[in-house]
Write an enzyme that holds these catalytic residues in place. Structure first.
Site, PDB file in Angstrom:
ATOM      1  CG  ASP A 152      -8.476  -4.673  -2.442  1.00  0.00           C
ATOM      2  OD1 ASP A 152      -9.703  -4.557  -2.326  1.00  0.00           O
ATOM      3  OD2 ASP A 152      -7.741  -3.750  -2.795  1.00  0.00           O
ATOM      4  CG  HIS A 197      -2.055   0.917   1.124  1.00  0.00           C
ATOM      5  ND1 HIS A 197      -1.964   2.255   1.422  1.00  0.00           N
ATOM      6  CD2 HIS A 197      -3.327   0.709   0.695  1.00  0.00           C
ATOM      7  CE1 HIS A 197      -3.131   2.820   1.188  1.00  0.00           C
ATOM      8  NE2 HIS A 197      -3.963   1.907   0.742  1.00  0.00           N
TER       9      HIS A 197
END
Ligand code: CMC
Length: 452
Positions: free
Chosen positions: A368, A311
């Site tokens: 996710d 991320h």
């Protein structure tokens, strides 16, 4: 906010000049250097591809501490909201800045309920799509098309119009996503039933049929609502920045949200939930095992990424992924079934968290990584994962759009560039130009035939 102002000095060694820049303090997180007047004063731009060090706006909505794995919506920790609140309550919080009183909550829920139906004409838009169209493709088109229907509230300079549009978009998003799903299946559309709450209604529109009674499973509905909460906002991510950029030209909110859905679709962003399941299925159906797969990822020549990992902001475990992992484990325990996908995911996670490649780059599971496994267990097909992310993120897009329009410093977004192309070329007539084979006819023919 501007108390204890820090000052920074920029020194141009060549011109032997100094420029003073002000620092601005936020309520928490890194301070910023105010460079808004830099070009006027120095003739220089700053250069930051991908905005890795640039705060593009001043926001009061969401805060992330990527090092510590903290996510706050309007100051409230995500874990508390995900375990105790509801999606519509969180929507009110994000939009209005505080949790609603009991009567405000009721009124807000009723308002959203009353806007769940779509103009009947909109169902004809769906019929223009191919049955195998991705639901995200349909959502982009249909949400954008809403601008052609609600002319009574398109004056975005009017706060009341802004509020009505916001309610309409929030209320209609599950209806649109469910219609895309039904169209994909070839089943009749199911109208929203306003006796249901927001999330029950979405499940009803997805899974009920006119021929059978459909009982909503309250455990599934609770999990779906939690998924919506966890995806509701995430400060200035790619799709939210897209919505802000589109809105900065004073485009209408339907067009802006459609732009946000487009940006979300990419597999580096919201499309990753679908890509994670595809990756796990590939491991499951091939002769690879998680260990081999991790080795393939680490070999840069392969250009494979471990989907659901890494991320831009989190350099530790994404707090949303922690909640989702727990919910996934609890659901499988409750259903008393074993999931091969969950086993593979957990093995991948264990291996990656112990591996120097992932440790050195601070790559951890993101939101996710587990959401797809959970959604699949609820009976949601892979192509609906990103539309569900879009439903959840809608309130974040709308809240950020409203905050931007109401910001005193609001300006059209217009980044500058470092130009490194050619200069001073003179036009040549076509007969004087060198021949370059731009078109490969065979490729053109193949592409054209495949798209018939
Ligand atoms: N697998 C393997 N290597 C990775 C991964 C990954 N998932 N993510 C980053 N890296 C490596 C990358 O190759 C680079 O290595 P090096 O320094 O040797 O060149 C380094 O880590 C930094 O990567 P980056 O691309 O510069 O980092 P970024 O902040 O620009 O990208 C990201 C963030 C989310 C796009 C990226 O981590 C990624 O592609 N992850 C997989 C896709 C994914 O799960 N996306 C969902 C993000 S969370 C939900 C959302 O935003 O919607």
């Amino acid at each position: 906010m501007n108390k204890d102002k820090k000052r920074f000095t920029l020194i141009d060694n060549e011109l032997k000049k100094e420029y003073q820049l002000d620092g601005i303090k936020g309520s928490t997180g890194p301070d910023v250097i105010n460079i808004a007047g830099l070009y006027k004063e120095t003739g220089l731009f700053t250069y930051d591809p991908g905005f890795t060090s640039t705060a593009a706006c001043n926001s009061k909505i969401t805060f992330i501490d990527g090092e510590k794995g903290i996510l706050l919506y309007r100051g409230y920790p995500i874990e508390e909201l995900a375990n105790n609140s509801s999606y519509l309550e969180v929507s009110y919080l994000l939009m209005h800045g505080e949790l609603p009183s009991e009567s405000d909550k009721k009124e807000f829920e009723n308002t959203i309920r009353n806007h769940s139906l779509l103009n009947e004409q909109i169902s004809y838009f769906f019929r223009g799509f191919r049955r195998d169209a991705h639901p995200m493709a349909m959502m982009i088109g249909v949400v954008g098309a809403l601008s052609a229907f609600y002319h009574d509230s398109l004056n975005i300079e009017d706060p009341e119009h802004r509020m009505i549009s916001t309610h309409r978009i929030l209320a209609k998003m599950p209806t649109i996503a469910a219609m895309a799903f039904k169209y994909h299946l070839g089943q009749p559309f199911m109208y929203p039933l306003n006796k249901y709450d927001y999330t029950d209604n979405f499940l009803h529109m997805c899974f009920a049929t006119p021929t059978e009674d459909y009982e909503i499973n309250q455990l599934y509905s609770k999990i779906m609502d939690q998924i919506f909460i966890l995806h509701a906002d995430h400060e200035q991510n790619a799709s939210t920045s897209t919505v802000r950029t589109a809105g900065s030209s004073l485009a209408n909110p339907y067009a802006c949200i459609s732009a946000g859905i487009s940006s979300l679709w990419g597999k580096s962003h919201g499309g990753a939930n679908e890509a994670v399941i595809n990756m796990i299925d590939e491991i499951n159906n091939s002769n690879l095992n998680p260990k081999n797969f991790i080795d393939e990822v680490k070999n840069k020549k392969n250009k494979i990424r471990l989907m659901g990992f890494g991320h831009r902001v989190y350099k530790s475990y994404d707090p949303r992924a922690k909640v989702l992992k727990k919910s996934t484990e609890e659901l499988f325990k409750e259903l008393k079934i074993k999931s091969k996908e969950l086993e593979i995911a957990k093995e991948i996670e264990e291996l990656a968290l112990e591996d120097d490649y992932f440790k050195e780059k601070s790559l951890y599971p993101n939101v996710d990584f587990y959401s797809g496994i959970l959604l699949k267990a609820l009976g949601i097909p892979t192509t609906m994962f990103t539309p569900i992310f879009a439903i959840g993120r809608t309130i974040g897009w709308l809240s950020q759009w409203k905050e931007m329009i109401e910001d005193k410093e609001f300006k059209i977004t217009r980044p500058r560039q470092l130009y490194s192309g050619e200069i001073n070329k003179n036009y040549k007539k076509v007969v004087e130009r060198e021949k370059k084979s731009i078109f490969n006819l065979l490729w053109l023919k193949k592409t054209f035939l495949n798209n018939q």
